[in-house]
Scaffold this motif. Structure first.
Motif, PDB file in Angstrom:
ATOM      1  N   ALA A  93       8.129  -8.495  -0.218  1.00 27.48           N
ATOM      2  CA  ALA A  93       8.450  -8.073   1.150  1.00 27.48           C
ATOM      3  C   ALA A  93       9.166  -9.164   1.934  1.00 27.48           C
ATOM      4  O   ALA A  93       9.802  -8.884   2.954  1.00 27.48           O
ATOM      5  CB  ALA A  93       7.179  -7.661   1.888  1.00 27.48           C
ATOM      6  N   PHE A  94       9.089 -10.410   1.446  1.00 31.43           N
ATOM      7  CA  PHE A  94       9.681 -11.530   2.168  1.00 31.43           C
ATOM      8  C   PHE A  94      11.109 -11.767   1.694  1.00 31.43           C
ATOM      9  O   PHE A  94      11.446 -12.817   1.141  1.00 31.43           O
ATOM     10  CB  PHE A  94       8.813 -12.779   2.003  1.00 31.43           C
ATOM     11  N   THR A  95      11.957 -10.760   1.896  1.00 23.04           N
ATOM     12  CA  THR A  95      13.362 -10.821   1.519  1.00 23.04           C
ATOM     13  C   THR A  95      14.201 -10.361   2.708  1.00 23.04           C
ATOM     14  O   THR A  95      13.683  -9.863   3.710  1.00 23.04           O
ATOM     15  CB  THR A  95      13.653  -9.904   0.320  1.00 23.04           C
ATOM     16  N   GLU A 109       0.822  -1.208   0.000  1.00 21.07           N
ATOM     17  CA  GLU A 109       0.000   0.000   0.000  1.00 21.07           C
ATOM     18  C   GLU A 109       0.858   1.262   0.000  1.00 21.07           C
ATOM     19  O   GLU A 109       0.508   2.267  -0.638  1.00 21.07           O
ATOM     20  CB  GLU A 109      -0.909   0.022   1.233  1.00 21.07           C
ATOM     21  N   LEU A 110       1.976   1.215   0.708  1.00 15.40           N
ATOM     22  CA  LEU A 110       2.851   2.384   0.814  1.00 15.40           C
ATOM     23  C   LEU A 110       3.785   2.539  -0.384  1.00 15.40           C
ATOM     24  O   LEU A 110       4.525   3.525  -0.471  1.00 15.40           O
ATOM     25  CB  LEU A 110       3.683   2.290   2.101  1.00 15.40           C
ATOM     26  N   GLY A 111       3.773   1.550  -1.288  1.00 12.37           N
ATOM     27  CA  GLY A 111       4.637   1.612  -2.463  1.00 12.37           C
ATOM     28  C   GLY A 111       6.080   1.239  -2.183  1.00 12.37           C
ATOM     29  O   GLY A 111       6.959   1.465  -3.013  1.00 12.37           O
ATOM     30  N   VAL A 112       6.337   0.621  -1.017  1.00 10.41           N
ATOM     31  CA  VAL A 112       7.696   0.218  -0.658  1.00 10.41           C
ATOM     32  C   VAL A 112       8.123  -0.988  -1.481  1.00 10.41           C
ATOM     33  O   VAL A 112       9.274  -1.103  -1.908  1.00 10.41           O
ATOM     34  CB  VAL A 112       7.784  -0.081   0.851  1.00 10.41           C
ATOM     35  N   VAL A 113       7.203  -1.925  -1.679  1.00  7.81           N
ATOM     36  CA  VAL A 113       7.440  -3.089  -2.528  1.00  7.81           C
ATOM     37  C   VAL A 113       6.260  -3.216  -3.495  1.00  7.81           C
ATOM     38  O   VAL A 113       5.189  -2.662  -3.256  1.00  7.81           O
ATOM     39  CB  VAL A 113       7.592  -4.391  -1.706  1.00  7.81           C
ATOM     40  N   GLU A 114       6.470  -3.967  -4.566  1.00  5.88           N
ATOM     41  CA  GLU A 114       5.420  -4.102  -5.577  1.00  5.88           C
ATOM     42  C   GLU A 114       4.405  -5.165  -5.213  1.00  5.88           C
ATOM     43  O   GLU A 114       3.207  -4.998  -5.448  1.00  5.88           O
ATOM     44  CB  GLU A 114       6.044  -4.426  -6.935  1.00  5.88           C
ATOM     45  N   THR A 115       4.879  -6.272  -4.633  1.00  3.43           N
ATOM     46  CA  THR A 115       3.978  -7.372  -4.280  1.00  3.43           C
ATOM     47  C   THR A 115       4.263  -7.834  -2.860  1.00  3.43           C
ATOM     48  O   THR A 115       5.328  -7.544  -2.285  1.00  3.43           O
ATOM     49  CB  THR A 115       4.148  -8.578  -5.222  1.00  3.43           C
ATOM     50  N   VAL A 116       3.321  -8.587  -2.297  1.00  4.07           N
ATOM     51  CA  VAL A 116       3.510  -9.150  -0.964  1.00  4.07           C
ATOM     52  C   VAL A 116       4.751 -10.034  -0.927  1.00  4.07           C
ATOM     53  O   VAL A 116       5.549  -9.977   0.018  1.00  4.07           O
ATOM     54  CB  VAL A 116       2.257  -9.944  -0.541  1.00  4.07           C
ATOM     55  N   SER A 117       4.951 -10.839  -1.951  1.00  5.79           N
ATOM     56  CA  SER A 117       6.117 -11.725  -1.990  1.00  5.79           C
ATOM     57  C   SER A 117       7.428 -10.942  -1.953  1.00  5.79           C
ATOM     58  O   SER A 117       8.420 -11.404  -1.379  1.00  5.79           O
ATOM     59  CB  SER A 117       6.072 -12.603  -3.242  1.00  5.79           C
TER      60      SER A 117
END
Length: 292
Positions: free
Chosen positions: A156-158, A146-154
């Protein structure tokens, strides 16, 4: 038969309510669907009600009740799918509650770490996304989208964000997998190791652990999964054959939170039959498809 043994609802980190999941599983042409929310059985009653209330479905749908248990072995997180157990068995119920109760402080810690990293995330935003669900990393990941930090939920899992050992990762209480197997078995259930070689999610347990888990009573390995490439599936199938373990396939469906369709991977009917034969804690719930 089309059998999908790994799905999630709003009782954990899916976007479909349990009733919507039943309806969508029927529309997807499934014969059997398992509801396996994270450390929770809260969605079972609604799913069963949606299934049994339907009267006019063209194709019957059967529900397998279950849960996906958060475990940790030698510092590595792993997930254990548990099927057809007695959800009211006191010792197993208490263990699941311990895991769920630690989710909120853990999520608060991750939100705090993200803010320290300069991300304008708020607890209120994460709580809104989670609603009444059992709060987990996917809700925080959705906030990052939502905040535009990452493109997809996946994404974020890095290691950069929420992956195991990542900059904003926080530990939580998790079950020892050997204890999880014991608890599930004592409650009459069946255990399957979920996506055990999903390396894109972070560290995975070594194959050497599979033999020990099998000796402790593990029933199977989830082989056909979107996070397993072809060579990985072939190797897992060979390992399962060596150890006498069942092999399953499933979508790990989360609704709109992940880009995977119900029935994307399925389980062989003979394997499903063996799972039901081994279970004594609960029985699959037959219904008319959730289209009423």
């Amino acid at each position: 038969m089309r059998i999908d043994l790994h799905t999630h609802s709003t009782a954990s980190d899916g976007t479909d309510t349990p009733a919507e999941l039943i309806r969508n599983a029927a529309r997807a042409g499934l014969d059997v669907v398992a509801l396996t929310d994270h450390d929770s059985t809260r969605g079972h009653a609604e799913a069963i009600a949606a299934l049994t209330a339907a009267k006019d479905a063209a194709k019957p749908l059967t529900l397998v009740t279950g849960a996906e248990l958060s475990c940790r072995l030698d510092g590595v997180g792993l997930h254990m799918l548990a099927y057809l157990f007695d959800a009211a068995e006191p010792e197993f119920l208490a263990a699941r509650e311990l895991v769920r109760d630690d989710r909120v402080p853990r999520a608060r810690a991750m939100v705090g770490s993200l803010r320290e990293l300069g991300v304008p995330i708020t607890w209120e935003q994460v709580a809104r996304i989670a609603g009444d669900a059992s709060l987990g990393r996917p809700h925080i990941a959705t906030a990052l989208v939502e905040l535009g930090v990452v493109e997809t939920v996946s994404d974020a899992f890095t290691a950069e964000w929420l992956g195991d050992g990542g900059r904003a990762y926080a530990e939580k209480y998790e079950l020892d997998p050997f204890e999880a197997i014991r608890l599930v078995k004592a409650a009459g259930g069946v255990t399957v190791l979920a996506h055990p070689q999903a390396v894109k999610r972070g560290r995975v347990v070594p194959e050497s652990a599979f033999e020990k888990l099998a000796a402790a009573g593990l029933d199977g390995i989830e082989v056909d999964h979107m996070d397993h490439e072809g060579p990985t599936r072939a190797r897992l199938r060979a390992v399962a054959a060596e150890l006498g373990l069942l092999t399953t396939g499933s979508s790990d469906y989360h609704g709109s939170r992940k880009f995977v369709e119900l029935g994307a991977c399925t389980t062989d009917p003979e394997i499903y039959g063996e799972i039901t034969r081994r279970a004594s804690g609960a029985f699959p719930v037959p219904g008319s498809g959730g289209r009423g």
